[in-house]
Design a protein around this motif. Structure first.
Motif, PDB file in Angstrom:
ATOM      1  N   SER A  88       6.294  58.142  -1.653  1.00 47.48           N
ATOM      2  CA  SER A  88       6.395  57.031  -2.598  1.00 47.48           C
ATOM      3  C   SER A  88       5.476  55.919  -2.116  1.00 47.48           C
ATOM      4  CB  SER A  88       7.841  56.524  -2.659  1.00 47.48           C
ATOM      5  OG  SER A  88       8.177  55.894  -1.423  1.00 47.48           O
ATOM      6  N   PRO A  89       5.157  54.934  -2.984  1.00 50.61           N
ATOM      7  CA  PRO A  89       4.330  53.805  -2.525  1.00 50.61           C
ATOM      8  C   PRO A  89       4.942  53.091  -1.321  1.00 50.61           C
ATOM      9  CG  PRO A  89       4.453  53.825  -4.911  1.00 50.61           C
ATOM     10  CD  PRO A  89       5.422  54.872  -4.430  1.00 50.61           C
ATOM     11  N   ILE A 104      -0.647  53.475  -3.238  1.00 51.70           N
ATOM     12  CA  ILE A 104      -0.218  54.112  -4.479  1.00 51.70           C
ATOM     13  C   ILE A 104       0.416  55.468  -4.217  1.00 51.70           C
ATOM     14  CG2 ILE A 104      -0.993  55.023  -6.701  1.00 51.70           C
ATOM     15  CD1 ILE A 104      -3.227  52.898  -6.649  1.00 51.70           C
ATOM     16  N   ALA A 105      -0.312  56.354  -3.528  1.00 49.36           N
ATOM     17  CA  ALA A 105       0.237  57.683  -3.280  1.00 49.36           C
ATOM     18  C   ALA A 105      -0.458  58.332  -2.094  1.00 49.36           C
ATOM     19  CB  ALA A 105       0.079  58.566  -4.516  1.00 49.36           C
ATOM     20  N   ASN A 131       1.743  57.027  -9.224  1.00 50.01           N
ATOM     21  CA  ASN A 131       2.408  57.852  -8.214  1.00 50.01           C
ATOM     22  C   ASN A 131       3.112  59.039  -8.870  1.00 50.01           C
ATOM     23  OD1 ASN A 131       5.018  58.503  -6.467  1.00 50.01           O
ATOM     24  ND2 ASN A 131       3.484  57.654  -5.088  1.00 50.01           N
ATOM     25  N   ARG A 140       2.436  63.085  -8.301  1.00 45.93           N
ATOM     26  CA  ARG A 140       3.500  64.027  -7.967  1.00 45.93           C
ATOM     27  C   ARG A 140       3.544  65.177  -8.963  1.00 45.93           C
ATOM     28  NH1 ARG A 140       7.531  62.602  -4.365  1.00 45.93           N
ATOM     29  NH2 ARG A 140       7.243  60.580  -3.362  1.00 45.93           N
ATOM     30  N   LEU A 159       3.248  64.284   0.056  1.00 41.78           N
ATOM     31  CA  LEU A 159       3.552  63.292  -0.968  1.00 41.78           C
ATOM     32  C   LEU A 159       4.525  62.235  -0.457  1.00 41.78           C
ATOM     33  CD1 LEU A 159       3.897  65.652  -4.052  1.00 41.78           C
ATOM     34  CD2 LEU A 159       1.877  64.450  -3.210  1.00 41.78           C
TER      35      LEU A 159
END
Length: 223
Positions: free
Chosen positions: A196-197, A18-19, A168, A172, A194
């Motif tokens: 993205s998936p 997910i993140a 996600n 952020r 951070l």
């Protein structure tokens, strides 16, 4: 790294990335009795004294254990693993000199480094930490070495992509707050990372075979 140890699930297939959240500033520290102030000097000393260096860990298969096992594999040094039931007794015995080496988060080691009770040799990330810019990385002496402790948000396999994307985006947004970033850095020495998936899945797929190989070759078993 727990995802890649001998658990009754697949650390890649059984989860939905997910993140990515953050990584820990991870350190390589030794007891002051060890006659080494650099990673190179430590390797030379350990090779001249095979089996005389003991390294602590929070238990078999822990990040401390895997970082040390990878270091031993890449340098050819022979060391004795001393597992403890958690990080607190592991750092306590390294400070006390019962063990001589510990790979651990800066939150556990740096107060003792400042007090002169442990010696900081390096950080284990690929690049120098922005929190400790004058401290070299292990990789500056052992090319290719990298031992990251990281935190990510994952869920069970099969979460709808739109749900993953929404969570996600929320993460952020949370990290866009400068106060949140400051809290992570100042209180926990966690540096936001951070992704993205899709980037997180690529990262996990890159990490998994590396640590699985360490686990297999060292015949590690989680207890």
């Amino acid at each position: 790294h727990a995802l890649f140890t001998t658990m009754p699930f697949d650390g890649v297939k059984d989860f939905s990335p997910i993140a990515m959240l953050a990584y820990v500033t991870n350190t390589m520290v030794v007891h002051p009795s060890v006659p080494a102030t650099t990673v190179r000097e430590f390797i030379d000393y350990a090779k001249a004294n095979p089996g005389k260096i003991s390294y602590a860990s929070a238990g078999p298969g822990s990040t401390n254990h895997l970082c040390a096992a990878l270091f031993a594999k890449m340098t050819g040094v022979e060391m004795v693993h001393v597992p403890y039931r958690g990080g607190a007794p592991a750092v306590a015995d390294t400070v006390g000199g019962q063990t001589q080496l510990f790979f651990t988060a800066g939150t556990q080691s740096l107060e003792y480094v400042k007090a002169g009770r442990l010696r900081l040799l390096a950080v284990t990330e690929e690049k120098r930490s922005s929190l400790l810019p004058d401290v070299p990385t292990v990789a500056e002496t052992v090319p290719g070495y990298e031992g990251i402790s990281w935190f990510a948000l994952v869920g069970p396999a099969g979460i709808p992509p739109e749900t993953v994307a929404k969570i996600n985006a929320e993460v952020r947004g949370m990290f866009a707050d400068p106060e949140m970033q400051k809290n992570f850095v100042d209180r926990f020495m966690l540096q936001p990372m951070l992704m993205s998936p899709e980037e997180l899945m690529a990262f996990i797929r890159k990490e998994e075979p590396k640590w699985r190989k360490v686990i297999t070759e060292a015949k590690l078993k989680v207890e």
